[in-house]
Each structure stands twice: as C-alpha cells, then as structure tokens.
Design a protein around this motif. Structure first.
Motif, PDB file in Angstrom:
ATOM      1  N   GLY A   1       0.814  -1.207   0.000  1.00  0.00           N
ATOM      2  CA  GLY A   1       0.000   0.000   0.000  1.00  0.00           C
ATOM      3  C   GLY A   1       0.850   1.261   0.000  1.00  0.00           C
ATOM      4  O   GLY A   1       0.582   2.216  -0.728  1.00  0.00           O
TER       5      GLY A   1
ATOM      6  N   ASN B   1       0.875   4.250  -2.773  1.00  0.00           N
ATOM      7  CA  ASN B   1       0.648   5.648  -2.401  1.00  0.00           C
ATOM      8  C   ASN B   1       1.845   6.527  -2.756  1.00  0.00           C
ATOM      9  O   ASN B   1       1.684   7.674  -3.175  1.00  0.00           O
ATOM     10  CB  ASN B   1       0.344   5.756  -0.905  1.00  0.00           C
ATOM     11  CG  ASN B   1      -1.069   5.287  -0.587  1.00  0.00           C
ATOM     12  OD1 ASN B   1      -1.949   5.348  -1.441  1.00  0.00           O
ATOM     13  ND2 ASN B   1      -1.280   4.816   0.626  1.00  0.00           N
TER      14      ASN B   1
ATOM     15  N   GLY C   1       0.691   4.651   4.929  1.00  0.00           N
ATOM     16  CA  GLY C   1       1.847   3.774   4.788  1.00  0.00           C
ATOM     17  C   GLY C   1       3.067   4.337   5.481  1.00  0.00           C
ATOM     18  O   GLY C   1       2.999   5.389   6.112  1.00  0.00           O
TER      19      GLY C   1
ATOM     20  N   GLU D   1      -8.695   8.723   2.634  1.00  0.00           N
ATOM     21  CA  GLU D   1      -9.303   7.396   2.688  1.00  0.00           C
ATOM     22  C   GLU D   1     -10.824   7.586   2.761  1.00  0.00           C
ATOM     23  O   GLU D   1     -11.285   8.310   3.651  1.00  0.00           O
ATOM     24  CB  GLU D   1      -8.869   6.655   3.955  1.00  0.00           C
ATOM     25  CG  GLU D   1      -7.392   6.422   4.112  1.00  0.00           C
ATOM     26  CD  GLU D   1      -7.020   6.240   5.589  1.00  0.00           C
ATOM     27  OE1 GLU D   1      -7.154   5.127   6.110  1.00  0.00           O
ATOM     28  OE2 GLU D   1      -6.614   7.236   6.214  1.00  0.00           O
TER      29      GLU D   1
ATOM     30  N   GLU E   1      -7.001   2.934   9.937  1.00  0.00           N
ATOM     31  CA  GLU E   1      -6.166   2.929  11.135  1.00  0.00           C
ATOM     32  C   GLU E   1      -6.593   4.039  12.098  1.00  0.00           C
ATOM     33  O   GLU E   1      -6.435   3.916  13.307  1.00  0.00           O
ATOM     34  CB  GLU E   1      -4.696   3.114  10.758  1.00  0.00           C
ATOM     35  CG  GLU E   1      -4.146   2.081   9.775  1.00  0.00           C
ATOM     36  CD  GLU E   1      -4.261   0.673  10.288  1.00  0.00           C
ATOM     37  OE1 GLU E   1      -3.807   0.403  11.402  1.00  0.00           O
ATOM     38  OE2 GLU E   1      -4.842  -0.163   9.561  1.00  0.00           O
TER      39      GLU E   1
ATOM     40  N   ASP F   1      -7.111   6.776  -1.233  1.00  0.00           N
ATOM     41  CA  ASP F   1      -6.353   5.636  -0.729  1.00  0.00           C
ATOM     42  C   ASP F   1      -7.366   4.573  -0.319  1.00  0.00           C
ATOM     43  O   ASP F   1      -7.990   4.666   0.735  1.00  0.00           O
ATOM     44  CB  ASP F   1      -5.499   6.084   0.462  1.00  0.00           C
ATOM     45  CG  ASP F   1      -4.740   4.928   1.102  1.00  0.00           C
ATOM     46  OD1 ASP F   1      -5.053   3.758   0.794  1.00  0.00           O
ATOM     47  OD2 ASP F   1      -3.846   5.199   1.927  1.00  0.00           O
TER      48      ASP F   1
ATOM     49  N   GLN G   1      -7.256  -0.060   2.284  1.00  0.00           N
ATOM     50  CA  GLN G   1      -8.018  -0.861   3.252  1.00  0.00           C
ATOM     51  C   GLN G   1      -9.475  -1.062   2.816  1.00  0.00           C
ATOM     52  O   GLN G   1     -10.069  -2.108   3.067  1.00  0.00           O
ATOM     53  CB  GLN G   1      -7.983  -0.200   4.637  1.00  0.00           C
ATOM     54  CG  GLN G   1      -8.580  -1.052   5.737  1.00  0.00           C
ATOM     55  CD  GLN G   1      -7.989  -0.797   7.109  1.00  0.00           C
ATOM     56  OE1 GLN G   1      -8.513  -1.265   8.099  1.00  0.00           O
ATOM     57  NE2 GLN G   1      -6.890  -0.093   7.213  1.00  0.00           N
TER      58      GLN G   1
ATOM     59  N   LYS H   1      -3.560  -4.317   0.120  1.00  0.00           N
ATOM     60  CA  LYS H   1      -4.116  -5.260   1.093  1.00  0.00           C
ATOM     61  C   LYS H   1      -4.881  -6.432   0.455  1.00  0.00           C
ATOM     62  O   LYS H   1      -4.262  -7.409   0.080  1.00  0.00           O
ATOM     63  CB  LYS H   1      -4.970  -4.519   2.124  1.00  0.00           C
ATOM     64  CG  LYS H   1      -4.108  -3.671   3.079  1.00  0.00           C
ATOM     65  CD  LYS H   1      -4.780  -3.383   4.411  1.00  0.00           C
ATOM     66  CE  LYS H   1      -3.780  -2.890   5.433  1.00  0.00           C
ATOM     67  NZ  LYS H   1      -3.692  -1.443   5.541  1.00  0.00           N
TER      68      LYS H   1
END
Ligand code: PLP
Length: 403
Positions: free
Chosen positions: A105, A109, A140, A190, A195, A223, A226, A252
């Motif tokens: 990832g 990115n 990341g 995201e 996270e 992004d 995930q 992922k």
C-alpha cells in the motif's frame, strides 16, 4: 525445531519495531487459524483486511500453484500475461484507464504522490506542489507516505520531512476550502479512515472535496488500500459515494495475502509518469498478478459483494446484542466488513484489553487506535463462523467488563 521457534526468539533475532502476540499460528483454513499448540482461533482480523477470501482459498491456492509452475518473475524490462490481464480487469471495473503495479500500500501511495507532483509540475510549474491530507489518516510507512499520513508520531524522528504537505480535520469542508488554492497539487484521503478509527467520509464531504479539486485543478487521490476489493460491499468504496477520484490506490485485499498493490488513474494524468520516471523491480510480478486475478474473479461477483452487506448486518446485530448486555460501546460504525466498535466513556483507551481477552477466548480481532475494536474478517466468512466468533467475543467482553 518448532519448540525453539517461539515468541522469545523474536526478541533475539528481530528488529524491535513490532510487539507481536505470543500466539504463533501455523495453519489456516477459511476463517479459522491454528497455532503451534493446535489451538483453534476464529479470525475476525483477516491479516488486517488482507485475507479477503480467508486462509488458503482453493481458487487462490490453485492460481498460485499454476503460475508457480510456469513463470515467477521477469522484471519490467518485459511485460507478462498475468499483469496485462490484471490491468485490463482493473480498468474495466473502475473509473481508471491506466494502472501501475507495486507491492504494498505504501508503495502504491508513494507512486500516487510522485505522479501527482509530476503532473502538477507540468500543469502549474514548481509552485503547484501543495498536498492536502487529513489528521488521523494513514497512508503507509515510506517517508513520503508517512509524512502525508496524519499522525506525526509516525513521521517524527527521521530527519527533515518532504515539504509541501498540509493537514486538516477530516470531514471538515470549510477547513479544506480555507487551505486549497491553485497551488494545490493533490488532496489525498481514505473514503473510510481505517487505522484512524473506522471513520467514514460523509457524502457531503466527498462531493465537496471533488468540487474543490475541480475548481483548483488539483488531483483527488483516494487511498483504498483498506477499503478496496469488496471490503465495504462495493468493489471500491468510492462507488458507494458516486464520487470518482483521479488516482486510486489498492493493496491489502488485492492479493488476498500475496503482496501486490496497484495505483489506478486516468490516461491524461498517467502520461506524466514518462518512461524512466518511476519503477519497481517486483511491481507487476507474474505470481502476484496471477493471484490478484483470481481474487478479483471471486470477489467481484454479486454473490460475494451482496454477501458482504448481509454479513455486515449479522455483525451489527450480534454486536448490538452484546452491547445491550454489557454496555461497552457508544457506537458501531463502518461499512460492509470494515467495522469499528467504539468504546464508551467507561472503557476509554482500553481497546487492546478487548483484543487480548478475545485472543484468550479463541478469537482474533484488531484495534484501530486506543478506543476502537476493529473487525475485518474474510468477505466469505460463513454464518456459523460469525456466530461462533461473536460468542467468543462476548466471552471476552464479559471478562473485560468484570475487570
Ligand atoms: C495498510 C494501509 C496502507 C499501507 O499499506 P502497506 O501495504 O502496509 O504499505 C496505506 N493506506 C491505508 C489506508 C492502509 O490501510
């Protein structure tokens, strides 16, 4: 042999940047894992949203074996059939028409950010270099991506950081409006902060960010490392919002456990990464791409994607029943099988205690920060495995509640 390969050895031979559990799994099948002692666990962690088809799914094992007997690696001096097939599929099923392959990832990115800077240089010159990102974001651990990520604790202490990066609050359109300008090169986010605590972008925010990027000729980077590959019940989360980015990163779950990542973009943007401007030895490796092709052919089907929505309900019902009994969560949020159970005031800062108690009860789960218990199981986890896993989670909750 096996008895010497234990957690104590980790401290003797590994760099101490991780602090893994004392459990050492040796085998997995579907949403179950067994450790060195033969103890069984239900896996609600899925290798941090990676094992989208559980452990050792026959289609993935088959693809790996088949490609493993044909051709492992060439380098990008030549292209290969699995990579071409994967790029073709990704362009057919998303907004994108060009693909760059990476292995993680962070690397996808990194490529997205470097592409954005090259593109902006051609559009507006040296001045157009501002990258806007969000607090709590995670992109990341390379130095550029960790700097763009919104947790200074992860980027401090490594010397001078890449410049031109500004952070604002997530879901705060007014804050974005205040800092964005024609000097902005890209906005990176995201669709659901993972996270950072399973925090979904609002519809209004996504639409507003798109409009502001258009107004200032800035690229919008999603992004989806995930949230991608079926995790939310759509192939990519942006599809729920009906807001397309200019660049999207995916990793992922793309390999279901085999390292592979991709950056997707439109042809007009892609043209800024001219021959020689960026690259990777392993990117587009035939083994990785063969596995990813198998992942997409299973995941990108109505059965699996609709199944994710049904399983989401099952998780929410189960968690809400547990909460009725024990009162530990203030909220359960997220989409599809990216679920965050937010601890209430009484349990602030104690997400790890739930994770440890879960492991004791035979369940693997995750945290997202100190206040959120995170679940990212296999997208094809069975009803029975969900029920058993939730029963084990209830035992863990009871134990933490008792103190
Ligand atoms: C995990 C993650 C990354 C980093 O991926 P790696 O494969 O660990 O480099 C980047 N962005 C998001 C949103 C992630 O969840």
């Amino acid at each position: 042999m096996q008895s010497q390969l234990n957690r104590a050895l980790f401290d003797q031979v590994m760099v101490p940047n991780y602090n893994p559990s004392s459990v050492i799994p040796v085998r997995g099948e579907g949403a179950r894992v067994w450790d060195q002692q033969g103890r069984e666990y239900i896996d609600f962690a899925g290798g941090i949203a990676v094992n989208c088809l559980g452990h050792c799914h026959p289609a993935l094992v088959g693809a790996l074996k088949e490609q493993g007997e044909k051709l492992w690696h060439l380098s990008n001096v030549m292209t290969n059939e699995p990579a071409l097939q994967l790029a073709k599929t990704l362009t057919e099923v998303t907004f994108a028409d060009r693909v760059y392959f990476a292995n993680s990832g962070a690397e996808a990115n990194e490529a997205a950010l470097k592409l954005a800077r090259r593109w902006a240089l051609e559009q507006g010159g040296e001045e157009k270099n501002q990258i806007i990102a969000f607090t709590k974001a995670f992109h990341g651990r390379t130095f550029f991506t960790v700097t763009v990520g919104g947790q200074p604790a992860y980027s401090d202490g490594f010397g001078p950081k890449p410049e031109g990066v500004d952070h604002i609050e997530f879901n705060d359109l007014a804050a974005l409006e205040a800092v964005i300008s024609d000097r902005t090169c890209a906005v990176m986010l995201e669709p659901i902060q993972g996270e950072g605590g399973i925090i979904p972008a609002t519809q209004e925010f996504m639409e507003g960010v798109r409009a502001l990027c258009d107004k200032h000729n800035a690229l919008l980077i999603f992004d989806e490392v995930q949230t991608g590959v079926g995790r939310t019940g759509a192939l990519y989360a942006y599809q729920h919002y009906g807001v397309s980015p200019d660049i999207l990163t995916t990793a992922k779950a793309l390999g279901g456990g085999f390292p592979v990542a991709a950056m997707l973009t439109r042809a007009e943007v892609a043209s800024s990464l001219k021959v020689g401007t960026h690259g990777s030895t392993y990117g587009g490796n035939p083994l990785a791409c063969a596995v990813a092709n198998a992942v997409l052919s299973v995941v990108n089907t109505p059965e699996v994607l609709e199944g994710v929505i049904v399983k989401h309900r099952k998780f929410l019902d189960g968690l809400s029943a547990i909460n009725d009994k024990y009162q530990v969560f203030s909220e359960v949020r997220g989409q599809g099988l990216l679920i965050g159970a937010v601890l209430n005031d009484e349990f602030q800062g104690r997400a790890r205690d739930f994770l440890v108690a879960s492991a004791d009860a035979g369940l693997m789960c995750l945290v997202a920060g100190a206040n959120v218990v995170r679940f990212t199981p296999s997208l094809v986890i069975s009803d029975e495995e969900i029920e058993q896993g939730l029963a084990r989670f209830e035992q863990a909750v009871a134990k933490v509640k008792q103190g």
